[in-house]
Design an enzyme around this catalytic site. Structure first.
Site, mmCIF file in Angstrom:
data_model
loop_
_atom_site.group_PDB
_atom_site.id
_atom_site.type_symbol
_atom_site.label_atom_id
_atom_site.label_comp_id
_atom_site.label_asym_id
_atom_site.label_seq_id
_atom_site.Cartn_x
_atom_site.Cartn_y
_atom_site.Cartn_z
ATOM 1 N N HIS A 143 36.506 39.776 46.564
ATOM 2 C CA HIS A 143 37.423 39.073 47.459
ATOM 3 C C HIS A 143 37.276 39.534 48.907
ATOM 4 O O HIS A 143 37.598 38.765 49.832
ATOM 5 C CB HIS A 143 38.862 39.257 46.980
ATOM 6 N N HIS A 269 32.947 38.071 35.195
ATOM 7 C CA HIS A 269 34.165 37.741 34.453
ATOM 8 C C HIS A 269 34.117 38.253 33.014
ATOM 9 O O HIS A 269 35.092 38.075 32.270
ATOM 10 C CB HIS A 269 34.396 36.227 34.463
#
Length: 354
Positions: A143, A269
């Site tokens: 991020h 993920h």
């Protein structure tokens, strides 16, 4: 990490010869040339029958003469031949070896500083990281770096994430930042470390801790500031979870990433409990489960596996090709993930100058 250059050494050598630094474990050493004139000429690419005088020669491709080893920090210094230069220039390069031997301890000091800084960061992180916290650390790195935008030349790996924790897309990342704050305070007692460097290394350590590839991280990033004021990145630059494959590829293309790199980064993920295998093991289970499409089941928790953006990848032919490759070859996934992560955490970074 690219080897650093040192201007005070380059002036001693002709244009065809330079100093490079390599890992002792990664590069075999070639023997020094013998003292005979004929042997030296042969090693430098000129036969003993070559005409004397002003003729030029080309050093053997990537010919390397080891100068000094420092096993304590894993660095080897070598003379590397490249290009064309006169024989007199090459002769001067050998004469200058004695001078370089005097200067090499200074090179070792310069490289040792960064080696010590990297060790301090990694040791500090290992004291606070656990497998249960790894997914949050990796998400924090994604991020921070993921705001990079080529067109606006904005965002990227600059530590600005710590000023963006109130944004909805960064919900929960404050926990990871608090963990890093403790480590940063301890490191700052010894030397300064930027948030950008700390977060980049934290993401890499999280991957390694959970069984993924070891990822070398270059240090020297500068945190985002306007003069002395901390600076947050523009909003709306992270890929949204609701995007389809076309939207995802377009978003990543604006950051300089291909469809393959989109797929390999999505493989992260596999950590964090999104339903792609063991939540604390970094492996290629993400791709194997994508091919099964468990969300098509109407029963149990299978329908909850993955984000809409995960499910979209397997419906795109270009992305599906890479999903199949990584599902079948974990080693390739690890290698490509390592390289793409390095690219990601270097995007948009500003670097300290020596």
């Amino acid at each position: 990490m690219a080897p650093p250059s040192f201007s005070f050494c380059s002036s001693l050598l002709p244009s065809c010869v330079s100093i490079r630094c390599f890992s002792l474990r990664a590069l075999p050493h070639l023997p020094l040339p013998s003292n005979s004139r004929r042997s030296r000429r042969r090693r430098l690419g000129r036969s003993s029958s070559s005409p004397p005088g002003g003729s030029s020669f080309r050093p053997a491709a990537n010919s390397r003469l080891p100068l000094s080893d420092d096993s304590s920090n894993g660095i080897s210094y070598q003379i590397v031949g490249s290009g064309r230069c006169s024989e007199s220039s090459a002769r001067r390069s050998f004469i200058s070896l004695g001078t370089l031997a005097i200067l090499l301890p200074h090179l070792q000091v310069a490289l040792g500083v960064e080696h010590d800084e990297a060790s301090a960061i990694r040791n500090g992180l290992r004291s606070v990281l656990s497998k249960g916290k790894a997914a949050g650390m990796l998400r924090l790195a994604f991020h921070d770096a993921g705001t990079f935008d080529i067109d606006g030349n904005s965002g990227g790996m600059n530590g600005s994430i710590i000023y963006e924790l109130e944004r909805p897309e960064n919900a929960g990342l404050n926990k990871s930042v608090k963990i890093l704050e403790k480590t940063r305070r301890e490191i700052e007692n010894i030397r300064h470390v930027s948030w950008a460097d700390l977060i980049a290394v934290a993401g890499a350590e999280a991957v390694s801790l959970c069984g993924g590839p070891a990822i070398p991280i270059r240090l020297g990033r500068i945190d985002a500031r306007f003069k002395t004021t901390p600076l947050a990145d523009p909003q709306g630059k992270l890929p949204q979870e609701s995007l389809d494959a076309s939207g995802l590829k377009s978003c990543f293309q604006k950051k300089g990433f291909s469809a393959q790199e989109l797929v390999v980064l999505s493989g992260a993920h596999t950590l964090g409990g999104k339903g792609f295998g063991n939540p604390v093991v970094f492996d290629n289970a993400y791709f194997k489960i994508l091919l099964e499409k468990p969300w098509n089941s109407n029963t149990g928790m299978s329908s909850m596996i993955g984000l809409p953006s995960d499910r979209a990848l397997v419906e795109d032919d270009e992305c599906l090709r890479w999903i199949r490759i990584y599902a079948a070859d974990q080693d390739k996934f690890f290698d490509d993930f390592k390289n793409t992560y390095i690219k990601l955490v270097n995007c948009g970074a500003s670097w300290k100058t020596t």
